[in-house]
Structure formats: structure tokens, C-alpha cells
Write a protein that holds these residues in place. Structure first.
Motif, PDB file in Angstrom:
ATOM      1  N   ASN A  88       7.342  -6.316   3.196  1.00  9.26           N
ATOM      2  CA  ASN A  88       8.934  -5.944   2.538  1.00  9.26           C
ATOM      3  C   ASN A  88       9.476  -7.255   2.470  1.00  9.26           C
ATOM      4  OD1 ASN A  88       8.487  -3.844   4.607  1.00  9.26           O
ATOM      5  ND2 ASN A  88       9.064  -5.024   6.553  1.00  9.26           N
ATOM      6  N   THR A  89       8.949  -9.081   2.591  1.00 12.55           N
ATOM      7  CA  THR A  89       9.574  -9.910   1.875  1.00 12.55           C
ATOM      8  C   THR A  89       9.582 -10.223   0.967  1.00 12.55           C
ATOM      9  OG1 THR A  89      10.890 -10.724   4.132  1.00 12.55           O
ATOM     10  CG2 THR A  89      10.074 -12.096   2.153  1.00 12.55           C
ATOM     11  N   PHE A 128       6.089  -8.782   6.448  1.00 17.75           N
ATOM     12  CA  PHE A 128       6.080  -9.539   5.726  1.00 17.75           C
ATOM     13  C   PHE A 128       6.185  -9.740   4.071  1.00 17.75           C
ATOM     14  CE2 PHE A 128       6.931 -14.058   3.715  1.00 17.75           C
ATOM     15  CZ  PHE A 128       7.945 -14.484   4.034  1.00 17.75           C
TER      16      PHE A 128
END
Length: 384
Positions: A168-169, A165
């Protein structure tokens, strides 16, 4: 005088004794008391989580007894044998031995990895099934003990989910890591760090505190100088709340990532406004999104007068899974319960539960949360 008695109708004294003996034996077979052990810290800093865990197991046992349970043609009443390990590994082993001496048929517990792991050898030596509702350290089921099971995803799933997370986010490039040196906190941090590096995130530092640390200013001042894009904290909310609060007070603007130990709905009570800087994971689906979650919440509130906290639905299903094994084995003997456990396919509050060869869930779930104005908000659910 007419003798209107059993003896007068031709029954001998020996025959009468035999009838009484058979009647007594029938009464003994009519109801069997079976002890189910449960261990969680109901004293100490994690006591509110421990009580929630205990409540979940207690509710399950009360409901099963109310409905009625028959195993092998014999009525069975479950007796709840709840113990407190205070989250202390040494006390955990003492309590585990007490439950073995109490001749429990199975155990729900322990709650924390640091207690669950040392206790697991005692249950293994005694051949007693142990189902942890919340211990996430992978080492618990990697010891080769056939008695060890858990109904929650592991840190080998939770840590990498947080790292993915972040990469990638959040698109972070660097992280500073702090853990509380417990089996849970350190284990989660290590799994996070491995995946973070694999995702191309630079780990600037990895510091250790303790599960009793409340002053983090020295560590946080050092981290402020490192200027990470994000901080990862491995530990419980009793220490994690002050950690994120002090990070804000020192003017560190970045998010703190954490696991289920910190991911409490009322985190703002400990962290204040800094709770909004936290992104955390829980090893399991959101309770209200579980197949029988809403019904469980209603029954829990009716029984205890307040809402579930975190671990209670997992402890509740742990009892159900043990009883399901008893039914399939048609026995309450620990050895036969143990033999039935690998074939578990149980449908309960959590949904479907099946175990792999180590005693871990075949299909784990990780939920991610953020905080908005101190209130927990779901970001998403990841199946592992």
C-alpha cells in the motif's frame, strides 16, 4: 533472692517454650522468599538483547523489593532466578526444568520463539505461569497451554503489517523472501508471505539460510537475477546486518523489509551504509511513546549505566503482571497465580495489558521504522 524472671512470675517451662515457638512462627510469617525465574540468551549472538531482557526483569524486582510487597498479610521478598538458554532450544528445556526444580512461582521468558516454544511444555506440565516478553511466533500460544502468556504482538500481526506496508505504501509488485530457518525468522517470513500474496504481490522466491549464516552472496546473486521490487528477511541482526550489507555490495538497489529481530538502533554497526536500505517493524510501541517510557529510560540508565535496547520494558512489565496476579490471588502459589492471570488488567510501562483466551494481547501494536544516515527513524505505529 527475688526471682525477676518469666518463670519466677508464674510461667512454666512449657509455657516459655510455647512463647518461643510462637515468636519463631511469627518471624517465619514476617517474610517469605518467592523466586521469579527469568530466561534469556546472555551468551551467543543475541546476548546483548538477552542482557537487556534480563536487566528489565531485574530492575522490576529490585524496585518492588525496595517499595515492599505484602501478599496475604505476609511480607514477601522476590528472589531473581536468572538463567541463560543461549538461544538454543535444547538448552532452553534444560533451563526450564531447572527453574521448575528451583520451585519458582512464575517465569519471565524465554526471549526467542525457538527457545520459548519447547520450554513452554515444561512450564505447562508444572503449572507455572510463563510470560514471554518478546517471543512473537503465533505457535507459542496456540498449543493450548493455560500457562503461556506474552506481552508483545505476534508475527501474525507483524508479518502482515510489513506486507501491507509494502503493497500500500511502497506499491511493490514482487518480493524475494529469505529466512534463517528459526521459529522466529521462518514464522515471520511465512506470515509475511501469506499476506503479501493476499495483497497481490508476486513472491518470486523463498530461500532459507540459518541463524549462523554470514555469507549470503550465493542467495543474493540469485535474487539479483530475479529483480524483485523488495526483499523480505526473517532473522536477527547478527545475520541480517551482513545480509543487507552484501546486498548493497552486489548492487541490489531495493529495500529490505524485516522484523524486530533486525530492527536494532545500532544496525549500522553491522550493515554499514546499507542500513539505510532497511525498513523494519517492532512488535510494540516506541519506548519513549509508551505511557511510562521516559521515566523507565531514566531509571534504567541510572541502574545500569546505559540506555535500554529493546526488550527490557516488556520484561519489566512481565514481572509487574506476575506480581499483580499474586496480589489479586492473595497468594504466591503457582496454581493461584495461574488462576488469576486471565483477568489481568495491568497498567505499566507498556500501557494497559489485557490477555485474550490464548494468552495473547487483546490489543497489539506494531511500529515501523526506516534508517536515515544509519539512525533509526519512526515511520508510524499500527494498532492491531
Amino acid at each position: 533472692m527475688r526471682k525477676n524472671t518469666a518463670l519466677g512470675r508464674g510461667m512454666t517451662t512449657a509455657g516459655m517454650v510455647g512463647v518461643l515457638a510462637l515468636t519463631a512462627a511469627g518471624a517465619a510469617r514476617a517474610e517469605q522468599i518467592v523466586k521469579i525465574g527469568e530466561v534469556a540468551p546472555v551468551t551467543g549472538p543475541a546476548s546483548y538483547l538477552g542482557k537487556d531482557t534480563e536487566n528489565g526483569a531485574r530492575l522490576a524486582i529490585e524496585e518492588i523489593n525496595q517499595t515492599g510487597l505484602t501478599i496475604g498479610g505476609q511480607k514477601v521478598t522476590l528472589m531473581f532466578d536468572a538463567q541463560d538458554d543461549a538461544g538454543d532450544p535444547r538448552q532452553a528445556t534444560q533451563v526450564a526444568q531447572k527453574l521448575v526444580d528451583d520451585k519458582v512461582s512464575a517465569v519471565v521468558g524465554h526471549m526467542q520463539s525457538g527457545s520459548t516454544i519447547p520450554a513452554s511444555k515444561i512450564y505447562s506440565d508444572a503449572g507455572i505461569v510463563q510470560v514471554s516478553p518478546s517471543a512473537t511466533n503465533p505457535a507459542y500460544t496456540q498449543q493450548g497451554f493455560k500457562t503461556a502468556y506474552r506481552v508483545v504482538a505476534t508475527d501474525a500481526q507483524q508479518g502482515p503489517t510489513l506486507a501491507d506496508f509494502a503493497a500500500n505504501t511502497l506499491k511493490v509488485k514482487s518480493v524475494a523472501i529469505v529466512d534463517d530457518s528459526t521459529a522466529y525468522g521462518q514464522g515471520l517470513a511465512v506470515e509475511f508471505e501469506k499476506q503479501a500474496k493476499a495483497d497481490g504481490i508476486t513472491v518470486l522466491s523463498h530461500d532459507a539460510s540459518t541463524d549462523k549464516t554470514v555469507d549470503f552472496r550465493a542467495i543474493l546473486t540469485k535474487i539479483k537475477g530475479e529483480r524483485p521490487d523488495v526483499i523480505m528477511y526473517g532473522g536477527l541482526d547478527g545475520t541480517g546486518g551482513p545480509f543487507v550489507k552484501q546486498a548493497r555490495q552486489l548492487g541490489i538497489p531495493v529495500k529490505t523489509l524485516a522484523g524486530d529481530g533486525l530492527c536494532a538502533e545500532d544496525l549500522a554497526k553491522l550493515a554499514g551504509d546499507a542500513a539505510d536500505n532497511v525498513i523494519c517493524s517492532i512488535a510494540g510501541a516506541p519506548l519513549l511513546k509508551m505511557p511510562e517510557g521516559p521515566s523507565f529510560v531514566d531509571r534504567y540508565k541510572k541502574r545500569f549505566g546505559y540506555a535500554p535496547v529493546l526488550n527490557s520494558p516488556f520484561a519489566y512489565d512481565a514481572v509487574g503482571i506476575i506480581v499483580d496476579a499474586m496480589k489479586r490471588a492473595q497468594s504466591t502459589e503457582p496454581a493461584k497465580i495461574l488462576a488469576a492471570m486471565p483477568a489481568t488488567d495491568y497498567h505499566g510501562v507498556l500501557g494497559e495489558t489485557q490477555f485474550d483466551s490464548k494468552g495473547d494481547l487483546k490489543h497489539g501494536v506494531i511500529s515501523l521504522y526506516k534508517y536515515v544516515d544509519g539512525k533509526q527513524a519512526l515511520l508510524g505505529v499500527v494498532s492491531k
